[in-house]
Design an enzyme around this catalytic site. Structure first.
Site: not given
Ligand code: APR
Length: 250
Positions: A107, A109, A124, A132, A192-193, A218-219, A235
């Site tokens: 993240n 943030d 990231h 710059c 993370t997905s 979440l999933e 989470a």
């Molecule tokens: N609590 C826990 N998990 C959650 C929640 C929640 N409230 N809401 C969503 N999720 C989970 C989803 O199930 C999914 O597995 O968070 C994950 C979000 O996946 P992505 O949107 O793909 O985010 P991320 O895995 O961080 O993406 C990785 O991709 O676009 C690039 O650089 C970007 O850092 C990012 C990277």
């Protein structure tokens, strides 16, 4: 790996080196969007136009506008119980000398920092930092970036970009991350997905090191099957529950 070898009649207290990886899901309940869930950021915006060097070269103002809006969202966001639980766990790990602790986040943030996390690595980049491209000057800021903004390093405009890793660019801190994974006993992926490498491959590195692996999301993610332990749910509930168990182990 909880009990160590018995030497001289005493059980040697072994340490547990912990690596945690977080993704957008840990900040979802703080109001920051995820990328690939329904209605996610990449369903509204084209990553090829807004999160690649080519997209930035083609239309820098569109990219500045995209990150300026996300920066404003971030300034209105606060950590949720998941961020706080991870910061508390880090404190317990350090105070009880439980072993090494590294929190790697995908993240951009600053909610982990706001919650008090210290052993933190943004692989990231960070949305509240920019740099710059002309002189390399790296600085923190909360106000908007634009082509007109003058770099305080070289005094020229037109070279500033978010200090964010775009698709096709090298993630930050990989040497330190792989070194920590090679020694870790416990690897936890939060929200993370598992679709973006190299982060999605970290669980494989941890397994090769003989670590216990936990997915808190979440999933189930793309590499969910590789995790020895999985807890699915928001989470803000699942992470504190797990952290209490992990932190509470004698
Ligand atoms: N609590 C826990 N998990 C959650 C929640 C929640 N409230 N809401 C969503 N999720 C989970 C989803 O199930 C999914 O597995 O968070 C994950 C979000 O996946 P992505 O949107 O793909 O985010 P991320 O895995 O961080 O993406 C990785 O991709 O676009 C690039 O650089 C970007 O850092 C990012 C990277």
């Amino acid at each position: 790996r909880r009990l160590g070898p018995v030497q001289g009649g005493r059980v040697q207290r072994v340490t547990t080196n912990l690596v945690i990886l977080t993704g957008a899901g840990v900040s979802a309940e703080s109001g920051l969007g995820t990328f690939r869930d329904t209605g996610g950021i990449w369903s509204k915006f084209d990553p090829m136009k807004l999160a690649t060097p080519e997209g930035f070269a083609a239309d820098p103002e569109a990219v500045h506008a995209f990150y300026n809006a996300r920066r404003d969202n971030l300034l209105a966001a606060t950590p949720n119980p998941a961020h706080h639980a991870l910061a508390e766990l880090e404190r317990a790990w350090r105070e009880e000398r439980r072993g090494d602790f590294l929190l790697v986040t995908q993240n951009i943030d600053n909610l982990h920092e706001q919650a008090g996390s210290e052993a933190l690595l943004h692989m990231h980049g960070e949305l509240l930092k920019s740099r710059c491209e002309r002189c390399g000057h790296l600085f923190e800021h909360t106000d908007a970036l634009s082509l007109e903004r003058v770099c305080e390093g070289c005094g020229k405009a037109g070279g500033l970009r978010p200090h964010v890793v775009w698709f096709g660019e090298m993630p930050l801190g990989l040497d330190r991350i792989y070194e920590a994974l090679a020694r870790c006993d416990l690897f936890v992926a939060v929200g993370t997905s598992g679709t973006v490498y190299p982060a999605a491959g970290f669980v494989q590195e941890a397994l090769s090191a003989g670590a216990h692996t936990v997915e808190l999301s979440l999933e189930p993610g793309e590499v969910s099957a590789l995790f020895a332990e999985r807890h699915h749910g928001p989470a803000s509930r699942v992470v504190p529950e797990w952290a209490r168990r992990a932190g509470g182990r004698a």
